[in-house]
Design a protein around this motif. Structure first.
Motif, PDB file in Angstrom:
ATOM      1  N   TYR A 122       0.831  -1.199   0.000  1.00 46.75           N
ATOM      2  CA  TYR A 122       0.000   0.000   0.000  1.00 46.75           C
ATOM      3  C   TYR A 122       0.867   1.250   0.000  1.00 46.75           C
ATOM      4  O   TYR A 122       1.956   1.280   0.572  1.00 46.75           O
ATOM      5  CB  TYR A 122      -0.908   0.043   1.233  1.00 46.75           C
ATOM      6  CG  TYR A 122      -1.917  -1.074   1.313  1.00 46.75           C
ATOM      7  CD1 TYR A 122      -2.120  -1.942   0.244  1.00 46.75           C
ATOM      8  CD2 TYR A 122      -2.678  -1.261   2.466  1.00 46.75           C
ATOM      9  CE1 TYR A 122      -3.040  -2.962   0.327  1.00 46.75           C
ATOM     10  CE2 TYR A 122      -3.603  -2.273   2.562  1.00 46.75           C
ATOM     11  CZ  TYR A 122      -3.773  -3.137   1.488  1.00 46.75           C
ATOM     12  OH  TYR A 122      -4.684  -4.139   1.570  1.00 46.75           O
ATOM     13  N   ILE A 123       0.355   2.293  -0.602  1.00 47.00           N
ATOM     14  CA  ILE A 123       1.013   3.594  -0.566  1.00 47.00           C
ATOM     15  C   ILE A 123      -0.055   4.685  -0.571  1.00 47.00           C
ATOM     16  O   ILE A 123      -1.085   4.572  -1.241  1.00 47.00           O
ATOM     17  CB  ILE A 123       1.971   3.788  -1.771  1.00 47.00           C
ATOM     18  CG1 ILE A 123       2.692   5.121  -1.648  1.00 47.00           C
ATOM     19  CG2 ILE A 123       1.239   3.658  -3.080  1.00 47.00           C
ATOM     20  CD1 ILE A 123       3.742   5.366  -2.710  1.00 47.00           C
ATOM     21  N   LYS A 124       0.192   5.697   0.212  1.00 51.40           N
ATOM     22  CA  LYS A 124      -0.721   6.840   0.263  1.00 51.40           C
ATOM     23  C   LYS A 124      -0.238   7.880  -0.727  1.00 51.40           C
ATOM     24  O   LYS A 124       0.734   8.588  -0.503  1.00 51.40           O
ATOM     25  CB  LYS A 124      -0.749   7.424   1.679  1.00 51.40           C
ATOM     26  CG  LYS A 124      -1.903   8.376   1.939  1.00 51.40           C
ATOM     27  CD  LYS A 124      -1.947   8.769   3.405  1.00 51.40           C
ATOM     28  CE  LYS A 124      -3.206   9.566   3.731  1.00 51.40           C
ATOM     29  NZ  LYS A 124      -3.276   9.914   5.167  1.00 51.40           N
ATOM     30  N   THR A 125      -0.907   7.914  -1.857  1.00 51.72           N
ATOM     31  CA  THR A 125      -0.473   8.808  -2.922  1.00 51.72           C
ATOM     32  C   THR A 125      -1.067  10.198  -2.728  1.00 51.72           C
ATOM     33  O   THR A 125      -2.147  10.371  -2.144  1.00 51.72           O
ATOM     34  CB  THR A 125      -0.872   8.242  -4.293  1.00 51.72           C
ATOM     35  OG1 THR A 125      -0.311   9.066  -5.307  1.00 51.72           O
ATOM     36  CG2 THR A 125      -2.386   8.199  -4.452  1.00 51.72           C
ATOM     37  N   GLU A 126      -0.377  11.169  -3.234  1.00 53.44           N
ATOM     38  CA  GLU A 126      -0.766  12.574  -3.077  1.00 53.44           C
ATOM     39  C   GLU A 126      -1.001  13.182  -4.452  1.00 53.44           C
ATOM     40  O   GLU A 126      -0.122  13.122  -5.319  1.00 53.44           O
ATOM     41  CB  GLU A 126       0.335  13.319  -2.330  1.00 53.44           C
ATOM     42  CG  GLU A 126       0.028  14.785  -2.091  1.00 53.44           C
ATOM     43  CD  GLU A 126       1.184  15.484  -1.382  1.00 53.44           C
ATOM     44  OE1 GLU A 126       1.985  16.150  -2.071  1.00 53.44           O
ATOM     45  OE2 GLU A 126       1.313  15.337  -0.144  1.00 53.44           O
ATOM     46  N   ILE A 127      -2.235  13.772  -4.629  1.00 51.79           N
ATOM     47  CA  ILE A 127      -2.606  14.369  -5.911  1.00 51.79           C
ATOM     48  C   ILE A 127      -2.974  15.835  -5.657  1.00 51.79           C
ATOM     49  O   ILE A 127      -3.836  16.130  -4.813  1.00 51.79           O
ATOM     50  CB  ILE A 127      -3.785  13.625  -6.563  1.00 51.79           C
ATOM     51  CG1 ILE A 127      -3.442  12.128  -6.723  1.00 51.79           C
ATOM     52  CG2 ILE A 127      -4.136  14.246  -7.902  1.00 51.79           C
ATOM     53  CD1 ILE A 127      -4.602  11.297  -7.179  1.00 51.79           C
ATOM     54  N   ILE A 128      -2.322  16.729  -6.346  1.00 55.39           N
ATOM     55  CA  ILE A 128      -2.554  18.173  -6.163  1.00 55.39           C
ATOM     56  C   ILE A 128      -2.998  18.783  -7.492  1.00 55.39           C
ATOM     57  O   ILE A 128      -2.378  18.511  -8.540  1.00 55.39           O
ATOM     58  CB  ILE A 128      -1.275  18.866  -5.652  1.00 55.39           C
ATOM     59  CG1 ILE A 128      -0.865  18.298  -4.284  1.00 55.39           C
ATOM     60  CG2 ILE A 128      -1.481  20.378  -5.552  1.00 55.39           C
ATOM     61  CD1 ILE A 128       0.439  18.864  -3.753  1.00 55.39           C
ATOM     62  N   ILE A 178      -3.627   3.547  -2.345  1.00 53.18           N
ATOM     63  CA  ILE A 178      -3.741   2.624  -3.476  1.00 53.18           C
ATOM     64  C   ILE A 178      -3.048   1.311  -3.118  1.00 53.18           C
ATOM     65  O   ILE A 178      -2.201   1.252  -2.232  1.00 53.18           O
ATOM     66  CB  ILE A 178      -3.140   3.222  -4.765  1.00 53.18           C
ATOM     67  CG1 ILE A 178      -1.661   3.561  -4.575  1.00 53.18           C
ATOM     68  CG2 ILE A 178      -3.925   4.446  -5.196  1.00 53.18           C
ATOM     69  CD1 ILE A 178      -0.987   4.067  -5.839  1.00 53.18           C
ATOM     70  N   SER A 179      -3.424   0.242  -3.807  1.00 50.25           N
ATOM     71  CA  SER A 179      -3.028  -1.117  -3.397  1.00 50.25           C
ATOM     72  C   SER A 179      -1.604  -1.476  -3.746  1.00 50.25           C
ATOM     73  O   SER A 179      -1.035  -2.404  -3.176  1.00 50.25           O
ATOM     74  CB  SER A 179      -3.969  -2.149  -4.031  1.00 50.25           C
ATOM     75  OG  SER A 179      -3.906  -2.056  -5.447  1.00 50.25           O
ATOM     76  N   ASN A 180      -0.997  -0.748  -4.666  1.00 43.76           N
ATOM     77  CA  ASN A 180       0.348  -1.144  -5.085  1.00 43.76           C
ATOM     78  C   ASN A 180       1.144   0.092  -5.444  1.00 43.76           C
ATOM     79  O   ASN A 180       0.683   0.949  -6.208  1.00 43.76           O
ATOM     80  CB  ASN A 180       0.282  -2.090  -6.302  1.00 43.76           C
ATOM     81  CG  ASN A 180       1.560  -2.882  -6.473  1.00 43.76           C
ATOM     82  OD1 ASN A 180       2.620  -2.311  -6.633  1.00 43.76           O
ATOM     83  ND2 ASN A 180       1.454  -4.204  -6.439  1.00 43.76           N
ATOM     84  N   ILE A 181       2.360   0.148  -4.922  1.00 41.86           N
ATOM     85  CA  ILE A 181       3.202   1.319  -5.160  1.00 41.86           C
ATOM     86  C   ILE A 181       3.643   1.416  -6.613  1.00 41.86           C
ATOM     87  O   ILE A 181       3.902   2.504  -7.122  1.00 41.86           O
ATOM     88  CB  ILE A 181       4.428   1.272  -4.220  1.00 41.86           C
ATOM     89  CG1 ILE A 181       5.188   2.608  -4.298  1.00 41.86           C
ATOM     90  CG2 ILE A 181       5.328   0.089  -4.541  1.00 41.86           C
ATOM     91  CD1 ILE A 181       6.322   2.707  -3.314  1.00 41.86           C
ATOM     92  N   TYR A 182       3.685   0.272  -7.300  1.00 42.45           N
ATOM     93  CA  TYR A 182       4.223   0.270  -8.654  1.00 42.45           C
ATOM     94  C   TYR A 182       3.255   0.860  -9.680  1.00 42.45           C
ATOM     95  O   TYR A 182       3.628   1.069 -10.829  1.00 42.45           O
ATOM     96  CB  TYR A 182       4.597  -1.154  -9.057  1.00 42.45           C
ATOM     97  CG  TYR A 182       5.582  -1.805  -8.104  1.00 42.45           C
ATOM     98  CD1 TYR A 182       6.881  -1.344  -8.020  1.00 42.45           C
ATOM     99  CD2 TYR A 182       5.193  -2.846  -7.287  1.00 42.45           C
ATOM    100  CE1 TYR A 182       7.779  -1.910  -7.138  1.00 42.45           C
ATOM    101  CE2 TYR A 182       6.086  -3.427  -6.396  1.00 42.45           C
ATOM    102  CZ  TYR A 182       7.377  -2.953  -6.323  1.00 42.45           C
ATOM    103  OH  TYR A 182       8.262  -3.514  -5.442  1.00 42.45           O
TER     104      TYR A 182
END
Length: 780
Positions: free
Chosen positions: A693-699, A751-755
């Protein structure tokens, strides 16, 4: 109290007086006369009878068990049979070829070793029998076992037992004497046989030395002086018979004495047959056949009998390096016959006739090589065969190529064929027929060996191609390697093996393989000194070989553990790999074995380690630091192969964990080599240690008059339709900043996958633009 003390002193003095008196009495008493134990101890006679019975029982048991005299006689007869044709060859008045003399020397050395072993056993048996014979004589002369009228009544009570012992003792003496006589006869036979073997070895050594001195001297008449036909008299007839018996005995002896090596070669060939046959059966399965289709190979079949025989005959020299030249000639003949069967349907009629001509001339050549005739007809026939093979060599030099070997190697073999046949013609003309035949056969067998080894390489490559196809369909080890690269390396290894086999057969035919091997062995074993260190070239060779093999193994460990090639994709790589630990174990074991093989004493090793420690102190701190850090990484496991990590300004997927350094594969496709010390001491971020998991950041920005509630609905709808968003972790929609004409929005979503972060952002913005346009929201 005083009275008590006086009483104790009186008692003490009296005791001392009594002791002195007793000792004086013993000192004055004369020694008692020696008494016969038979008269004083009633059971002594019974004890001696029991002792005699036990000794006789032991002697009878030893005789009953036997001394394998029949087997020993048979072994002596085998040694006599082996050397009898050799004796006949030396008795005949004539010259013996050097290759026959070398085979004779091998037989005689082995016969001498066998005879010494037999003699040791016979000497031990003779000593045992002599000891038992002495026991029988001692018991027979024992006075206790003799009865007379004047014996005491007690001795007469044991008369029946004594008589029984006498009878058994007499029988034991006869059997022991007979066995001793037979053993002595066998010892006499071995002694005389040893003298014969010693004389034959001396004659062999003298003739070999003489043959070396006169290697190029004339032994037969010049070609223009050769008789028109052979005059076969009694001495020549004896020489022919002796030569035939000697060659036959050499071949028989070699086949009987090397059956274990031949069995190993046969087992390897059977394993090859099973390997190919099972792969063909696997190829018939529907699931595999659908992927690879129909199989067609030129050199192997579902039942590879012919291919297995060709493999067996080609690898034979590896297991039988001491083979006599006659054995090699017969093996080459069998290879010619097998390849004739293989080429029967593939060659055109003209080519097939030419091939059959080669086969026939080779048969004539080895038949003439076994003959002892030096008459003109045989020598002219040999010259014609030489001329034909010179012509054949010149044609092959310009036209023929083999896929299995480089052109330089093929031309070298053909040049050897031409050169040896030219030398054969010269030697034949000037009276060295035996050497001429030897060189001619060597050159022709070299050509045959070249052709058979080319077929051997193609057979093995076809078998490898079949294995690669089957393994690729079943996710085996070959599905994880580069097929063309593996085939190229396998072909290179087969070519090296083929060159070794060709050289071995070439030297065997020239009868110099044993000499070369002895020379190399002596060079490798010879002690050498460097300062205070003692070593040999063999130790150094073993050291280098072990280090080389260990290095190759640790490099290819991922294949053995099923590791896939790591790429920057979601599904590549396998986590929890034990590759680094296996590499460490292989390196440690390899170093220990190499040190043991080097023969370096422990005290010298301590000096080396001390010097190594000084080197570490002076300039190897970083190397040792990285090595120790690699070991810590193996056991601590802060990351694994396939993990996505971040170190300083570098991000990437762990592709390999080495002992000194590790490699990262970046999203841009480059590989970054990072020392293990930096990985352990630096601030390392592992994004996939527990999960992906990774917490992605969208600006992004929207117009300042945007309805934020409507915008939140649009963002929630876009995130809700995304497959890669973790549903149980609610996303966050935040106001990041506000200006006069725009509002900056920050979206934080799991999201479920960092890749797939980059792909997720791309999809999110595409859907957001469309949805915002429908909702009349202006995205800036």
């Amino acid at each position: 109290m005083k009275k008590l003390i006086k009483a104790l002193l009186i008692i003490l003095l009296f005791s001392v007086y009594c002791i002195l008196v007793v000792e004086a009495g013993f000192a004055q008493t004369p020694a008692a006369p020696k008494v016969d134990s038979v008269k004083t101890i009633p059971d002594t006679l019974l004890f001696r009878i029991q002792t005699a019975q036990s000794a006789i029982t032991e002697i009878n048991a030893a005789n009953k068990k036997g001394y394998a005299l029949d087997e020993t006689s048979r072994r002596i007869a085998d040694v006599q049979t082996n050397i009898e044709p050799l004796s006949q060859s030396f008795s005949a008045k004539g010259e013996l070829e050097s290759k026959s003399l070398l085979s004779y020397d091998l037989i005689l050395r082995d016969a001498d070793a066998k005879l010494k072993s037999i003699t040791e056993i016979l000497v031990k048996n003779s000593n045992d029998l002599q000891r038992m014979s002495k026991q029988v004589l001692d018991l027979s002369s024992d006075s206790l076992l003799k009865l007379s009228s004047g014996d005491e009544q007690q001795k007469l009570l044991y008369q029946s037992q004594i008589n029984d012992i006498k009878g058994r003792l007499q029988d034991a003496g006869k059997v022991t004497g007979a066995n001793l006589e037979q053993v002595n006869k066998l010892l006499a036979t071995t002694s005389s046989l040893g003298i014969v073997i010693s004389n034959l070895r001396a004659q062999t050594s003298d003739k070999l030395e003489q043959s070396g001195r006169l290697a190029l001297s004339k032994r037969n008449p010049y070609l223009w002086q050769a008789p028109l036909r052979t005059q076969i008299g009694e001495p020549t007839g004896n020489l022919i018979i002796a030569s035939y018996l000697g060659q036959q005995q050499i071949l028989k002896y070699f086949i009987n004495s090397t059956w274990d090596n031949r069995l190993l070669a046969i087992l390897l060939s059977v394993a090859f047959f099973i390997w190919v046959h099972r792969n063909f059966r696997a190829a018939k399965r529907t699931s595999i056949k659908r992927k690879i289709g129909e199989l067609s190979f030129e050199y192997i079949r579902p039942f590879p009998v012919l291919a297995t025989l060709i493999v067996l005959l080609n690898i034979t020299p590896l297991f039988e390096p001491d083979a006599p030249s006659l054995y090699v000639e017969l093996v080459a003949l069998l290879l010619l016959l097998l390849m004739t069967i293989h080429l029967w349907r593939t060659l055109e009629k003209v080519q097939l006739r030419f091939w059959l001509l080669i086969l026939g001339l080779y048969v004539l050549l080895i038949a003439g090589n076994a003959a002892v005739d030096d008459g003109l007809p045989l020598r002219l026939l040999l010259l014609c065969i030489n001329v034909f093979f010179i012509y054949l060599g010149t044609q092959l030099y310009r036209k023929v190529t083999f896929k299995a070997f480089s052109k330089k190697y093929v031309r070298l073999v053909i040049v050897a064929l031409i050169g040896l046949n030219i030398l054969s013609i010269i030697l034949n003309i000037f009276g060295r027929v035996d050497l001429a035949k030897l060189l001619s056969v060597t050159g022709v067998i070299g050509l045959i060996q070249l052709i058979s080894l080319a077929v051997f390489v193609q057979i093995m490559l076809d078998a490898l191609d079949l294995q690669i196809k089957i393994s690729s369909c079943s996710n085996g080890i070959f599905s994880r390697i580069n097929h063309s690269k593996s085939r190229s390396k396998f072909k290179k290894a087969l070519s090296v093996l083929s060159v070794m086999l060709w050289v071995m057969v070439f030297f065997i035919n020239l009868s110099i393989l044993n000499g070369i091997w002895t020379l190399l062995s002596d060079m490798m074993k010879k002690p050498r000194v460097f300062g205070s260190i003692h070593f040999s070239l063999g130790n150094i060779l073993f050291f280098v070989a072990i280090i080389y093999v260990a290095n190759k193994l640790q490099k290819h460990v991922p294949l053995l553990f099923g590791e896939e090639k790591i790429t920057f994709s979601e599904n590549s790589g396998q986590k929890g790999s034990k590759v680094a630990l296996a590499r460490l174990i292989i390196i440690v074991i390899g170093v220990l074995l190499a040190v043991m093989a080097s023969g370096l004493p422990m005290d010298k090793l301590t000096v080396v380690l001390g010097a190594f420690g000084v080197g570490i102190g002076l300039g190897m701190q970083n190397i040792v630091n990285n090595f120790v850090s690699g070991i810590i990484l193996i056991f601590e496991k802060p990351f694994r192969i396939g993990d996505y990590v971040e170190l300083a300004d570098k991000k990437g997927k762990v592709r390999d964990i080495g002992i000194r350094s590790s490699r990262l594969l970046t999203p841009q496709g480059s590989e970054v080599i990072i020392p293990n010390g930096d990985l352990l001491s630096g601030r390392l971020v592992n994004w996939t240690l527990s999960n992906d998991y990774i917490k992605t950041e969208i600006i992004f920005k929207v117009a300042s008059d945007t309805n934020l509630d409507e915008l939140n609905k649009v963002i929630d709808a876009v995130l809700g339709s995304a497959d890669d968003v973790v549903k149980n972790l609610k996303p966050e929609i935040l106001l990041n900043s506000v200006t006069a004409d725009s509002i900056e929005i920050k979206v934080l979503a799991w999201i479920s996958n960092i890749y797939i972060e980059a792909e997720f952002k791309n999809t999110f913005f595409r859907k957001l633009i469309v949805s915002a346009r429908d909702a009349q929201i202006k995205v800036m």
